[in-house]
Design an enzyme around this catalytic site. Structure first.
Site, PDB file in Angstrom:
ATOM      1  N   LYS A  13     -22.645  28.663   9.853  1.00  0.00           N
ATOM      2  CA  LYS A  13     -23.853  28.050  10.393  1.00  0.00           C
ATOM      3  C   LYS A  13     -24.067  26.644   9.815  1.00  0.00           C
ATOM      4  CE  LYS A  13     -26.042  32.586  10.899  1.00  0.00           C
ATOM      5  NZ  LYS A  13     -27.206  33.405  10.503  1.00  0.00           N
TER       6      LYS A  13
ATOM      7  N   ARG B 282     -22.771  35.674   1.146  1.00  0.00           N
ATOM      8  CA  ARG B 282     -24.216  35.456   1.017  1.00  0.00           C
ATOM      9  C   ARG B 282     -24.706  35.722  -0.404  1.00  0.00           C
ATOM     10  NH1 ARG B 282     -25.544  38.381   6.726  1.00  0.00           N
ATOM     11  NH2 ARG B 282     -25.246  36.557   8.070  1.00  0.00           N
TER      12      ARG B 282
ATOM     13  N   HIS C 261     -22.370  33.914  10.286  1.00  0.00           N
ATOM     14  CA  HIS C 261     -22.597  35.014  11.225  1.00  0.00           C
ATOM     15  C   HIS C 261     -21.272  35.720  11.436  1.00  0.00           C
ATOM     16  CE1 HIS C 261     -23.576  37.234  14.880  1.00  0.00           C
ATOM     17  NE2 HIS C 261     -22.411  36.808  15.329  1.00  0.00           N
TER      18      HIS C 261
END
EC number: 2.7.4.6
Length: 149
Positions: free
Chosen positions: A9, A102, A115
């Site tokens: 992203k 993450r 994603h």
């Protein structure tokens, strides 16, 4: 061979994490078969997040994914969908395990870096949405015999 769609992203691109994210998937033994840098249009963003259209956070998702370049990728390999989801980590980086993308690099749920498709049907839909078949390259890595029986 199973395929999945992975997108880095705008926050991941802006923070210079593209190489680190790709390296994690490559090191695991997965094969990159499609890659491009995209400035996401409103139309593509709305199609990608169509299942969230009625949710209150939908406008924010669309605004964010169109705010800067995205690295769109297709990866393939045995069990790549589930393995990529594990490598990515939980949606909220504060809940993601250390060692996941993450968990290691993310702080905020609204800026969670990457994603990954959540299942085979979603992967097929997302790959078709982001890539034309001619943009995907079928090739055999020299290391394949060292990864698969």
């Amino acid at each position: 061979m199973e395929r999945t769609f992975i997108a880095i992203k705008p926050d991941g691109v802006q923070r210079g994490l593209v190489g680190s994210i790709i390296q994690r998937l490559e090191s695991r033994g997965y094969q990159l078969v499609g890659l491009k840098l995209v400035q996401v249009s409103q139309e593509l963003a709305e199609a990608h997040y169509a299942e969230h259209r009625e949710r209150p956070f939908f406008p924010g998702l669309v605004k964010f994914i169109t705010s800067g370049p995205v690295v769109a990728m297709v990866w393939q390999g045995k069990g790549v969908i589930a393995a990529a989801r594990k490598l990515i980590g939980k949606t909220n980086p504060l809940d993601a395990e250390p060692g996941t993308i993450r968990g290691d690099f993310g702080i905020d749920i609204g800026r969670n870096l990457v994603h990954g498709s959540d299942g085979p049907e979603t992967a097929q839909r997302e790959i078709a949405l982001w890539f034309q078949e001619s943009e995907l390259v079928n090739w055999t890595p020299a290391t394949q015999s060292w990864i698969y029986e």
